[in-house]
Scaffold this active site. Structure first.
Site, short mmCIF file in Angstrom:
data_model
loop_
_atom_site.label_atom_id
_atom_site.label_comp_id
_atom_site.label_asym_id
_atom_site.label_seq_id
_atom_site.Cartn_x
_atom_site.Cartn_y
_atom_site.Cartn_z
N THR A 382 -3.13 -7.42 1.78
CA THR A 382 -2.95 -6.61 0.58
C THR A 382 -3.56 -7.44 -0.55
O THR A 382 -3.85 -8.61 -0.37
CB THR A 382 -1.44 -6.37 0.36
OG1 THR A 382 -0.91 -5.74 1.51
CG2 THR A 382 -1.15 -5.53 -0.85
N THR A 400 -3.80 -1.83 -0.95
CA THR A 400 -3.86 -2.34 0.42
C THR A 400 -4.49 -1.34 1.37
O THR A 400 -4.58 -0.14 1.08
CB THR A 400 -2.43 -2.68 0.92
OG1 THR A 400 -2.51 -3.33 2.18
CG2 THR A 400 -1.58 -1.43 1.04
N GLY A 473 1.22 -9.57 1.03
CA GLY A 473 1.94 -10.32 2.03
C GLY A 473 2.89 -9.51 2.88
O GLY A 473 3.86 -10.05 3.41
#
Length: 574
Positions: A382, A400, A473
Site C-alpha cells: 500500500t 493500494t 502495511g
C-alpha cells in the site's frame, strides 16, 4: 522520559538496520514561544517516491492547492509504485478544507461484482481457494482510484485534470528508474504475473524481468491516463478503456459486467472524530477499520501515563489495547452501506473504559479468552502520502492494490494492473486472509459491497501542533499510525515519528511482533514472564509518511520513512 526513550529507540533501530534518513529536511531555526500562527508558512508533502512529491510541488507552483497536489501525487504513485498502488486499485482520501473548516472522507474503495459470491472462492473440498482469492481476475474488485482523482479534482481542486495528471502521464510515457523494491517484489510474484498476457507486455517488454537501474516505460498506462484527463470519469469507466478491461477479465475467466464498471461511484463520508489527551483526532470511518480501532486503542491507553512506564510495561499495555481493538475489528466492522455497526458504542470513552478494566497491568490476556463471537452491544503493499498547504488545507491519502503487484494481472492495452482486494473480504468466515486477519458475516462479499480495509489516513491537532499521518502495511497500518500518534504526543518531530521502531498485535495470531532491535532482551524476558509470546526479530515493515506544522514556531516538517530509500519529504515556502 518517554520522549527520550523513543528518540533512543529511533536512533538504535535506524542504525541497527543500516538505514539512512534520506529525506532529512532543513528546518527553520527554533523560535521563541509565541501565539500560534494562523496559517502554515508554506507547503509540506511527504510521499513514498521522490517523483510523486515533486509532482505535488509542481502543482503548487502552478497555482494549485493541496487537493490538486494530492491528485498529482496519487496519479504519479500509480505509475511509479505498481507494487503498491495504481489506477487499478482504490484508496481513501481524508481532506480538510481550510476555508469552510470541513473535514470529508472520500471513499474510493473497490467494490465486489455480483459473480463474487463466497461460494466462488471455495475449492471442491469447501476450503478457501487461496489462488483465486489473491491472483487474477477473480481477486479483483471494481477499481475506485480513477473515480477519486476525478472527484477530488473537480470538487476541491483549482487546476484541470489535464494539468494535475500531466506529470504521471509524462513519467509513464518516458519511464522511470526501477528501484530494488520493484525488482524484489517482481521476483516474489513472477510466477503469477507471467501467467497474464497483458502483464508480460508491460513487465517483460524487453524479454527479461525488471532489474534495478533499468527504465520502465508504460505507454499504455500513459494513454489510459490521457483518456482520464480528457474525458474524466467516462475516460476509464466507459468507452475504450472499459471495453478493454471487460475483455481482459473475460479472457482470463472472470465475470465483470459493463454496468458494474460504469456504476462505480466514490462516496463522501463523515470522518470519525475523537479526543486523545490534548489532541483532536480526525480519521477514517468504515469501510476502513482503522479509525474505530484507533479510537478504541487510544482511549484505552489514555488511562495510563505511558511516559512513566518502563519499556516492558508500556509495550504490554499498548499491545493489550491492540489485541482488544483487533478483536472488535474482526467481529463487527464492514461496509456501512451493507452492515449495521455499533460505531457510537465502539468509539465511546465508556466502552474504552470497560475494555481498559479488563487489562491486567502485569499479565497478558490470551486471545482465545476474548470471545470470538459478537458480545451484546447497544449499538507493503500500500502507499500513503500527506500534504499541508499554505492556506491550511490538508490531505491524508492511503491507496493500494492490496498485495505486491495486486492480482498480478494487467489488462492488455490499458497498462492497468488490477487489484486483488477481494481477499480483504471474509471469503470463508473464520479463515484468515493473506495478512492473517480473520473476518465474519459483517465483511462477507456481496454485489457492490466494499471490502473492509485497514487504511487509516488521519489528522491530529492540538492547540500548538497539527500533523497529517498515514502508512501502508496491511493490518499493521493501524498500529503504525497508533505508534506515530503516540510519538507526536511524546514530543517527537515528523522525521522521528516516521522512523519510530514498530510493534504489532492483531488478536489472532496471539503474538507480539517487533522489528529487530525494537525490544531489548530484558524487555522480551519481562513480556514473556507476563505471558506474552514475542517475535522480536522481524524484518522492518511499513512506509509511514507524515507532515506536521508547529503553530507556535510556525515551522513545517515532512517526515518520510527511512525504511524506504526512494521516499521524499519536502517543505517549500510560498
Amino acid at each position: 522520559m518517554m520522549r527520550q526513550a523513543l528518540r533512543a529507540l529511533v536512533s538504535a533501530s535506524v542504525l541497527s538496520a543500516g538505514l539512512l534518513l534520506t529525506a532529512t529536511l532543513p528546518l527553520h531555526a527554533a523560535q521563541k514561544a509565541a501565539r500560534p500562527a494562523g496559517h502554515p508558512p508554506g507547503v509540506a508533502i511527504a510521499s513514498a517516491h521522490a517523483l510523486a512529491t515533486d509532482a505535488g510541488m509542481e502543482m503548487i507552483r502552478a497555482g494549485g492547492n493541496a487537493f490538486d497536489a494530492a491528485v498529482a501525487v496519487s496519479a504519479t504513485l500509480a505509475v511509479v509504485e505498481p507494487i503498491s498502488s495504481g489506477i487499478g486499485g482504490g484508496g481513501f482520501f481524508l481532506l480538510h478544507d481550510a476555508k469552510s473548516g470541513k473535514d470529508v472522507f472520500v471513499d474510493a474503495r473497490e467494490t465486489a461484482v455480483a459473480a463474487s459470491t463466497p461460494a466462488a472462492y471455495l475449492d471442491d473440498k469447501g476450503e478457501l481457494n487461496r489462488d483465486r482469492a489473491t491472483n487474477g481476475p477473480w481477486s479483483a474488485g471494481i477499481p475506485g482510484l480513477p473515480a477519486a482523482l476525478v472527484h477530488v479534482s473537480g470538487k476541491y481542486g483549482r487546476l484541470p485534470l489535464k494539468t494535475t495528471l500531466a506529470p504521471a502521464i509524462r513519467i509513464a510515457r518516458e519511464g522511470f528508474e526501477v528501484y530494488p523494491r520493484l525488482e524484489r517484489g517482481y521476483g516474489s510474484r513472477r510466477e503469477v504475473m507471467e501467467r497474464y498476457r497483458g502483464t508480460r507486455e508491460v513487465f517483460l517488454a524487453d524479454g527479461s524481468p525488471l532489474k534495478a537501474g533499468e527504465i520502465l516505460k508504460q505507454p499504455d498506462l500513459a494513454r489510459t491516463l490521457e483518456l482520464l484527463a480528457d474525458k474524466g470519469f467516462d475516460g476509464f469507466y466507459h468507452g475504450e478503456v472499459a471495453a478493454k478491461l471487460l475483455a481482459a477479465v473475460k479472457e482470463e475467466g472472470g465475470q465483470w459486467r459493463a454496468d458494474e464498471l460504469a456504476g462505480y461511484r466514490v462516496k463522501e463520508r463523515e470522518p470519525l472524530h475523537f479526543q486523545y489527551r490534548d489532541w483532536t483526532v480526525t480519521t477514517a470511518p468504515p469501510p476502513s477499520s482503522g479509525g474505530v480501532a484507533l479510537a478504541e486503542m487510544l482511549q484505552m491507553l489514555s488511562g495510563w501515563d505511558l511516559s512513566k512506564l518502563d519499556q516492558a510495561h508500556r509495550t504490554h499495555l499498548i499491545t493489550e489495547a491492540m489485541r482488544r481493538a483487533f478483536r472488535d475489528r474482526t467481529i463487527y466492522l464492514g461496509d456501512p452501506d451493507f452492515v449495521k455497526m455499533p460505531l457510537a458504542r465502539l468509539t465511546s470513552v465508556d466502552y474504552a473504559a470497560g475494555l481498559r478494566a479488563t487489562i491486567h497491568p502485569e499479565k497478558a490476556t490470551p486471545s482465545d479468552l476474548l470471545p470470538g463471537q459478537p458480545a451484546p452491544l447497544e449499538d507493503d503493499e500500500t502507499t500513503h502520502f500527506s500534504i499541508i498547504d499554505a492556506a491550511g488545507n490538508r490531505v491524508s491519502t492511503t491507496q493500494t492494490v492490496n498485495l505486491l503487484y495486486g492480482s498480478g494481472m494487467v489488462a492488455p492495452g490499458t497498462g492497468v494492473l488490477l487489484n486483488n482486494e477481494m481477499d480483504d473480504f471474509a471469503l470463508r468466515p473464520g479463515t484468515p486472509n493473506a495478512f492473517g486477519v480473520m473476518g465474519f458475516a459483517a465483511n462477507a462479499p456481496a454485489a457492490g459491497k466494499r471490502m473492509l480495509s485497514s487504511m487509516t489516513p488521519s489528522f491530529i491537532e492540538s492547540k500548538d501542533k497539527l500533523a497529517v499521518i498515514g502508512a501502508p502495511g496491511g493490518s499493521r497500518i493501524i498500529t503504525e499510525v497508533l505508534l506515530g500518534i503516540l510519538g507526536y504526543d511524546a514530543g517527537l518531530g515528523a522525521q522521528e515519528v516516521a522512523a519510530l521502531p514498530r510493534i504489532h498485535h492483531q488478536w489472532m495470531p496471539d503474538v507480539i511482533s517487533a522489528e529487530k532491535g525494537t525490544l531489548d532482551a530484558q524487555t522480551v524476558t519481562a513480556l514473556e514472564a507476563m505471558g506474552h509470546k514475542v517475535n522480536a526479530g522481524e524484518n522492518t515493515w511499513g512506509n509511514l509518511q507524515t507532515v506536521s506544522w508547529d503553530k507556535r514556531s510556525n515551522v513545517l516538517e515532512a517526515g518520510t520513512d527511512p525504511r524506504n530509500p526512494v521516499g521524499k519529504g519536502a517543505v517549500e515556502g510560498r
